[in-house]
Enzyme design. Structure first.
Site, mmCIF file in Angstrom:
data_model
loop_
_atom_site.group_PDB
_atom_site.id
_atom_site.type_symbol
_atom_site.label_atom_id
_atom_site.label_comp_id
_atom_site.label_asym_id
_atom_site.label_seq_id
_atom_site.Cartn_x
_atom_site.Cartn_y
_atom_site.Cartn_z
ATOM 1 N N ASN A 143 0.803 -1.226 0.000
ATOM 2 C CA ASN A 143 0.000 0.000 0.000
ATOM 3 C C ASN A 143 0.833 1.272 0.000
ATOM 4 O O ASN A 143 0.348 2.327 -0.364
ATOM 5 C CB ASN A 143 -0.955 0.015 1.195
ATOM 6 N N GLN A 193 -5.053 -4.284 -1.345
ATOM 7 C CA GLN A 193 -4.817 -3.239 -2.357
ATOM 8 C C GLN A 193 -4.969 -3.756 -3.788
ATOM 9 O O GLN A 193 -4.923 -2.967 -4.732
ATOM 10 C CB GLN A 193 -3.408 -2.648 -2.191
ATOM 11 N N ALA A 253 -13.615 -3.911 1.026
ATOM 12 C CA ALA A 253 -14.421 -3.239 -0.005
ATOM 13 C C ALA A 253 -14.059 -1.767 -0.223
ATOM 14 O O ALA A 253 -14.204 -1.246 -1.326
ATOM 15 C CB ALA A 253 -15.899 -3.353 0.355
ATOM 16 N N HIS A 254 -13.575 -1.099 0.837
ATOM 17 C CA HIS A 254 -13.421 0.359 0.694
ATOM 18 C C HIS A 254 -12.233 0.758 -0.173
ATOM 19 O O HIS A 254 -12.040 1.943 -0.452
ATOM 20 C CB HIS A 254 -13.402 1.054 2.063
ATOM 21 N N CYS A 301 12.015 9.325 8.954
ATOM 22 C CA CYS A 301 13.037 9.513 9.972
ATOM 23 C C CYS A 301 14.048 10.594 9.582
ATOM 24 O O CYS A 301 15.249 10.406 9.676
ATOM 25 C CB CYS A 301 13.760 8.196 10.206
HETATM 26 C C1 LIG Z 1 -2.463 -3.512 2.362
HETATM 27 C C2 LIG Z 1 -3.515 -3.296 3.376
HETATM 28 N N1 LIG Z 1 -3.828 -4.274 4.221
HETATM 29 C C3 LIG Z 1 -4.807 -4.136 5.136
HETATM 30 C C4 LIG Z 1 -5.498 -2.961 5.259
HETATM 31 C C5 LIG Z 1 -6.556 -2.854 6.299
HETATM 32 O O1 LIG Z 1 -7.828 -2.959 5.717
HETATM 33 P P1 LIG Z 1 -9.094 -2.427 6.512
HETATM 34 O O2 LIG Z 1 -9.037 -0.954 6.475
HETATM 35 O O3 LIG Z 1 -10.279 -2.966 5.753
HETATM 36 O O4 LIG Z 1 -9.014 -2.996 7.868
HETATM 37 C C6 LIG Z 1 -5.199 -1.901 4.401
HETATM 38 C C7 LIG Z 1 -5.924 -0.612 4.520
HETATM 39 O O5 LIG Z 1 -5.403 0.408 4.811
HETATM 40 C C8 LIG Z 1 -4.176 -2.067 3.429
HETATM 41 O O6 LIG Z 1 -3.838 -1.084 2.598
#
Ligand SMILES: Cc1ncc(COP(=O)(O)O)c(C=O)c1O
Length: 379
Positions: free
Chosen positions: A156, A184, A205-206, A332
């Site tokens: 992500n 993602q 889903a979002h 950092c």
């Molecule tokens: C790669 C990844 N894994 C997991 C998540 C977590 O998903 P959720 O927001 O549905 O808990 C996200 C969301 O930010 C993500 O980008």
């Protein structure tokens, strides 16, 4: 003012706007079809039917069976369920993961190692942040214990894509369990679960114009785990709690819609990303891009690395003031605490500032032009 009042939203890896068609599909389940899917009268039954219809549709898109799809409250819950289940119920005593996983995975594996439930190894990364497959194979070969490999499909922050098929084959060779966080990549890439022997896959889903608070966990029929959340017998005893019917309907509708236009959308979004990379390279000095810059990179994410100074460190805040939403942070800089664990793991010796732009089908070339102009001005 140079910008219209509507913000320019380039943070689609954080979340995406709800598609109006998805909202329309969900609304009846927030209004007249308000029944509890466990109730046996018609108000309940129609909700049960909507859930099972959604499950069938999701399963068909991943070329798998409905019995392998479980609805959850989010991607985080899905990953927690898979990882805890693999350790508790499948005898995994060694987790192999990477330092650049989302915290949903990273904090879960660290917790399990901290309480002594398993041993934890982090696989080496290549220079541009890919998983070092030779090191992964070495870890599997030398494990000596049943292993769980948990590696994300698409990162992500920097966008790197994992060769899921290759990792799945490796796991098969060494009799390891494989979980992939595909939060993602689901609905942005077509995923055929018949092709790769994956045991668990998490989705949310979002990230593809669906509602927040609605996820899935794919559990391969050959693995059996106990629930992560205990209570009622919902989701075939795998996930207790009254079902979020509207969220489940929203998940499947969003997945159907995104799948139908996946090819055209991906070509368009990729062109936005390439255009922004070109424009930033042309207009800024000493700009670099984090992660892989070829086809092994998520077409929705452009992670930009800038020299650290007062202006670059204030950039995401000043972009916000200008009505531009991006994700940012310093890795950092000047010895300060904080920053992204992903950037630090991939570029441990660099003290630069990272800004992540992430695109959707709703973004335009004009928006990219406006943002690049503003970035150049602010720097
Ligand atoms: C790669 C990844 N894994 C997991 C998540 C977590 O998903 P959720 O927001 O549905 O808990 C996200 C969301 O930010 C993500 O980008």
């Amino acid at each position: 003012m140079q910008f219209s009042m509507k913000p320019i939203y380039l943070d689609n890896a954080a979340t995406t706007p709800l598609d109006p068609e998805v909202l329309n599909a969900m609304l009846p389940y927030l209004t007249e079809h308000f029944g509890n899917a466990s109730s046996i009268y018609s108000l309940g039954r129609e909700c049960r039917m909507a859930i099972e219809k959604a499950r069938k549709s999701v399963a068909a898109i991943f070329n798998t069976s409905p019995g392998e799809i479980f609805f959850t409250s989010c991607g985080t819950e899905s990953s927690n369920t898979a990882i805890h289940g693999a350790v508790r119920d499948l005898g995994c005593r060694h987790i192999i993961s990477s330092p650049i996983e989302h915290h949903a995975t990273l904090h879960t594996v660290e917790y399990l190692a901290a309480i002594g439930a398993c041993r934890l190894s982090f696989v080496n990364l290549t220079q541009d942040g890919h998983i070092d497959m030779i090191d992964l194979e070495r870890l599997l070969k030398e494990s000596g214990e049943k292993s769980l490999v948990t590696l994300m499909h698409a990162n992500n922050e920097i966008g790197n894509l994992l060769d899921v098929d290759y990792v799945a084959q490796l796991c098969q060779t060494y009799d390891a369990i494989f979980h992939t966080d595909a939060v993602q990549s689901i609905a942005h890439y077509s995923i055929d679960l018949q092709k790769a022997p994956i045991h668990f896959m998490s989705g949310s889903a979002h990230k593809f114009y669906g509602p927040k608070g609605s996820g899935i966990l794919y559990v391969n029929r050959n693995v059996q785990i106990k629930p992560f959340i205990n209570g009622g017998s919902q989701e075939r005893q795998m996930r207790a709690g009254t079902e979020n019917v509207a969220g489940i309907v929203g998940f499947s509708k969003a997945l159907e819609l995104a799948t139908a236009t996946l090819e055209a959308d991906s070509i368009y979004i990729e062109s936005l990303k390439s255009y922004m990379r070109e424009q930033l390279s042309a207009q800024l000095s000493d700009v670099r891009f984090n992660g892989a810059q070829d086809e092994r990179s998520l077409y929705t994410v452009l992670s930009v690395s800038l020299p650290a100074n007062e202006r670059s460190e204030m950039l995401s805040m000043n972009l916000d003031i200008a009505g531009i939403c991006v994700s940012g942070g310093s890795a950092c800089t000047s010895g300060a605490q904080g920053g992204s664990h992903v950037i630090k793991a991939v570029y441990p010796h660099e003290h630069r500032v990272t800004i992540r732009f992430s695109f959707s089908k709703h973004n335009t070339f004009d928006e990219v032009d406006q943002v690049v102009k503003k970035v150049a001005e602010l720097l």
